[in-house]
Design an enzyme around this catalytic site. Structure first.
Site, short mmCIF file in Angstrom:
data_model
loop_
_atom_site.label_atom_id
_atom_site.label_comp_id
_atom_site.label_asym_id
_atom_site.label_seq_id
_atom_site.Cartn_x
_atom_site.Cartn_y
_atom_site.Cartn_z
N ARG A 37 -15.75 8.31 12.78
CA ARG A 37 -15.97 9.31 11.73
C ARG A 37 -17.27 10.08 11.95
O ARG A 37 -17.35 11.26 11.60
CB ARG A 37 -15.99 8.66 10.36
CG ARG A 37 -14.60 8.23 9.98
CD ARG A 37 -14.49 7.71 8.58
NE ARG A 37 -13.08 7.51 8.29
CZ ARG A 37 -12.63 6.94 7.21
NH1 ARG A 37 -13.45 6.52 6.29
NH2 ARG A 37 -11.34 6.81 7.03
N LYS A 199 4.42 0.56 0.27
CA LYS A 199 5.08 1.03 -0.95
C LYS A 199 5.73 2.39 -0.80
O LYS A 199 5.12 3.29 -0.22
CB LYS A 199 4.04 1.13 -2.06
CG LYS A 199 3.47 -0.19 -2.47
CD LYS A 199 2.56 0.04 -3.64
CE LYS A 199 2.00 -1.26 -4.17
NZ LYS A 199 0.98 -0.99 -5.18
N GLY A 352 -5.91 5.95 8.11
CA GLY A 352 -5.73 4.66 7.44
C GLY A 352 -5.21 3.60 8.40
O GLY A 352 -5.67 3.48 9.53
N GLY A 375 -5.18 9.44 2.54
CA GLY A 375 -4.61 10.09 1.36
C GLY A 375 -4.47 11.59 1.55
O GLY A 375 -3.45 12.18 1.17
P1 AMP Z 1 0.27 1.44 3.04
O1 AMP Z 1 -1.14 1.32 2.55
O2 AMP Z 1 1.27 1.71 1.98
O3 AMP Z 1 0.39 2.33 4.25
O4 AMP Z 1 0.67 -0.01 3.55
C1 AMP Z 1 0.05 -0.65 4.64
C2 AMP Z 1 0.29 -2.11 4.53
O5 AMP Z 1 1.67 -2.37 4.51
C3 AMP Z 1 -0.27 -2.91 5.67
O6 AMP Z 1 -1.38 -3.63 5.25
C4 AMP Z 1 0.89 -3.85 6.06
O7 AMP Z 1 0.48 -5.19 6.18
C5 AMP Z 1 1.84 -3.71 4.90
N1 AMP Z 1 3.23 -3.96 5.25
C6 AMP Z 1 3.94 -3.38 6.24
N2 AMP Z 1 5.18 -3.90 6.31
C7 AMP Z 1 5.27 -4.83 5.34
C8 AMP Z 1 6.29 -5.73 4.90
N3 AMP Z 1 7.49 -5.77 5.51
N4 AMP Z 1 6.02 -6.55 3.87
C9 AMP Z 1 4.82 -6.51 3.26
N5 AMP Z 1 3.81 -5.69 3.62
C10 AMP Z 1 4.04 -4.86 4.65
#
Ligand code: AMP
Length: 407
Positions: A37, A199, A352, A375
């Site tokens: 960064r 999510k 991220g 984000g």
């Molecule tokens: P996000 O912040 O929504 O991009 O989510 C990233 C996170 O999703 C990472 O820390 C991963 O460990 C988690 N992740 C990815 N696949 C899975 C899964 N199948 N079950 C639970 N967590 C997950």
């Protein structure tokens, strides 16, 4: 529409306030573990120094929640920056107040001053006018090069622009906008988006918007399990968002209406627990056992997704394919990183977690561009005008602002 950039405004000899993103990761001893960064804004800082500007840098670091937290001081960043630009960087004790004003008054052309963490003041995240005016009073010109916070309306990137007449974006912001335009406004097709992460509720707006632009959509990670559940699959003890099943169905419907091909995992690495040491096996999407959880995409899915990406000309990716932080569930993400990195397509990766995965896989240099925004990257994919960028364009419309010096 793009904002005005730093090379189009007169900064020669002026006091130039540059909002940067020095929110670097630190280890438990306070050492910087990755200075990407800081390096990302060097071209803007060096340009300002070549123009003999008095460079005032401002950033946040971590989440001090409006309080002075010594571990979140930018002093470590000042030392690293001094090494990178090969000249002294003076660390201000605060970002506003008489001591900081005195330091600014003493600055000579070519001097660099780093203000202390903006988020030590609660007013920063409240987009407070008084705080913004105090920041603005330090400078003649405002430059924003912090793409990662462009989706936020904070005092140092939105309210401040009401009090400095001359304002523009830096070169990092320019790079982000250029790659974004190449991928989204006028892409070489097929354009394929890969979305992963935990999510779907965080990303449903992006998924809907992408249906208007992309040719194919690949879904992995935890969010794919919510989709499978919405489509009637038995997903055992896997993570899923039960309150987002309708949203998932709406995305599937829109993709179908728009003729977009949607790809979901066909197999998974499943585990008895959310633990790297627990028992694992590979099963098809139709056969996830009742008490097991799917934590990574399986090998057949890697083959399928690689095949889908085969003729891609533009690839946009945000979100890991599994729980890549644990070795046992990282293979799917790393295999896809390698596939995307070695593709001939224009490859743009969102910040991220995806950025971390690409770094860990050692494929950083092979991506066309890795966005500095997490984000902000997602918001821009939605086609939303980011507040931090909109205010930089207003200056071109002749919107009035009082020169910071007069306040
Ligand atoms: P996000 O912040 O929504 O991009 O989510 C990233 C996170 O999703 C990472 O820390 C991963 O460990 C988690 N992740 C990815 N696949 C899975 C899964 N199948 N079950 C639970 N967590 C997950």
């Amino acid at each position: 529409m793009e904002p005005r950039y730093i090379d189009k405004v007169d900064i020669r000899g002026k006091r130039v306030f540059i909002r940067v993103d020095f929110n670097v990761p630190l280890d438990k001893h306070g050492n910087i573990t990755d200075d990407t960064r800081i390096r990302g804004v060097l071209s803007t800082i060096n340009y300002a120094l070549d123009e003999k500007a008095r460079v005032i840098l401002a950033s946040h670091l971590g989440r001090p929640k409006g309080k002075r937290v010594p571990e979140m001081s930018l002093a470590t960043v000042a030392r690293r920056l001094a090494r990178l630009i090969e000249r002294p960087v003076v660390m201000a004790p605060d970002c506003v107040g008489p001591e900081t004003e005195a330091l600014v008054a003493d600055m000579k052309p070519g001097d660099v001053l780093l203000l202390e963490n903006l988020r030590f003041h609660p007013e920063e995240e409240q987009n407070d006018e008084g705080f913004a005016r105090a920041l603005a009073s330090l400078a003649d010109v405002y430059i924003d090069d912090a793409f990662a916070v462009a989706h936020r309306s904070h005092a140092s990137n939105v309210a401040i622009t009401r009090y400095i007449k001359t304002r523009a974006a830096g070169f990092l912001m320019q790079k982000e906008m250029t790659y974004f335009a190449m991928a989204m406004n006028n892409p070489v097709r097929p354009l394929i988006a890969i979305l992963g992460g935990k999510k779907i509720s965080d990303k449903v707006g992006v998924l809907v918007a992408l249906c208007d632009r992309v040719d194919k959509l690949i879904l992995g990670g935890g969010m794919a399990l919510t989709f499978l559940k919405a489509l009637g699959y038995e997903i055992g003890a896997s993570f899923a968002e039960d309150n987002a099943l309708d949203q998932a169905r709406a995305v599937v419907k829109k993709a179908k209406e728009k003729g977009i091909k949607l790809y979901l995992p066909v197999d998974f690495v499943v585990s008895t627990d959310f633990d790297a040491a627990s028992e694992t096996k590979v099963v098809t999407s139709q056969e996830i056992p009742k008490d097991w959880m799917a934590l990574d995409i399986g090998p057949a899915t890697v083959t399928l997704f690689s095949e889908v990406l085969h003729n891609a000309k533009t690839i946009v990716w945000n979100g890991p394919m599994g729980v890549f932080e644990m070795d046992a569930f990282s293979r799917g993400t790393f295999a896809l990183v390698s596939r995307v990195a070695n593709s001939y397509a224009l490859t743009i990766v969102g910040g991220g977690d995806t950025d971390v995965a690409v770094h860990r896989a050692g494929e950083y240099a092979k991506m066309s561009y890795i966005s500095t925004g997490g984000g902000a990257f997602l918001e821009i994919l939605k086609g939303i005008d980011l507040p931090g960028i909109a205010v930089l364009r207003e200056s071109d419309n002749g919107a009035e602002a009082t020169d910071g010096k007069d306040m």
